[in-house]
Design a protein around this motif. Structure first.
Motif, PDB file in Angstrom:
ATOM      1  N   MET A  46      -3.248   2.362   7.415  1.00  0.00           N
ATOM      2  CA  MET A  46      -3.214   1.938   6.020  1.00  0.00           C
ATOM      3  C   MET A  46      -2.335   2.935   5.266  1.00  0.00           C
ATOM      4  N   ALA A  53      -7.427   2.281  -1.750  1.00  0.00           N
ATOM      5  CA  ALA A  53      -7.767   1.143  -0.902  1.00  0.00           C
ATOM      6  C   ALA A  53      -8.910   0.368  -1.534  1.00  0.00           C
ATOM      7  N   ASN A 117      -2.847  -6.100  10.193  1.00  0.00           N
ATOM      8  CA  ASN A 117      -2.514  -5.192   9.103  1.00  0.00           C
ATOM      9  C   ASN A 117      -0.999  -5.171   8.987  1.00  0.00           C
TER      10      ASN A 117
END
Length: 162
Positions: A46, A53, A117
């Motif tokens: 990420m 987030a 992702n």
């Protein structure tokens, strides 16, 4: 750019230039909770510029194959993970950057239990479930400032399974 693209299975190797495949494949990295749980640890990178987030829920209407791809988007300020809340497959469409616009798209179909992702700045199609209810947990950047770029194609690109 071709006007027709054939779906291919989603694999970590094929998807690596665009992001991470999220799946519980192979042996767990660690056994926890008194031996009752396998942990598949740190499966996605990420990446956020500012902000934080956040976890949101998306519910998208299902689409059908053949699918007409008319637009792609990217998020320059953060990665974006899509984790299905049902075991139904969905479409994953990505493209390399070609001078600030999408290059030749690739189209994948997930296996049950797979999520993705997208790395920061990767061109991708919109959320494209193939079955109801189309419910996904989405982990992405929550913060100020623009984080969406869209590109509309001059003519749609057909995504097929043959």
């Amino acid at each position: 750019m071709t006007d027709r693209i054939c779906l291919q299975p989603l694999t970590g190797e094929a998807f690596a230039p665009f992001g991470d495949v999220l799946e519980a494949a192979g042996a767990p990295d660690k056994i926890i909770n008194q031996g009752f749980c396998g942990r598949y640890h740190d499966r996605a990178t990420m990446d956020f510029a500012g902000g934080r987030a956040g976890i949101s829920l998306f519910q998208a209407k299902p689409r059908r194959i053949p699918y007409q791809l008319d637009m792609m988007e990217r998020h320059p300020e953060g990665s974006q993970a899509f984790i299905p809340m049902k075991m139904d497959p969905f479409l994953v469409i990505v493209a390399p950057d070609a001078g600030g616009r999408p290059g030749q798209p690739l189209a994948f179909i997930t296996m049950p239990g797979q999520g993705v992702n997208y790395h920061r700045g990767v061109w991708h199609g919109v959320l494209t479930p193939l079955a109801e209810p189309g419910l996904f947990a989405v982990i992405d950047r929550i913060g100020d400032g623009p984080n969406l770029e869209e590109h509309w194609f001059d003519r749609p690109i057909e995504i097929t399974d043959t």
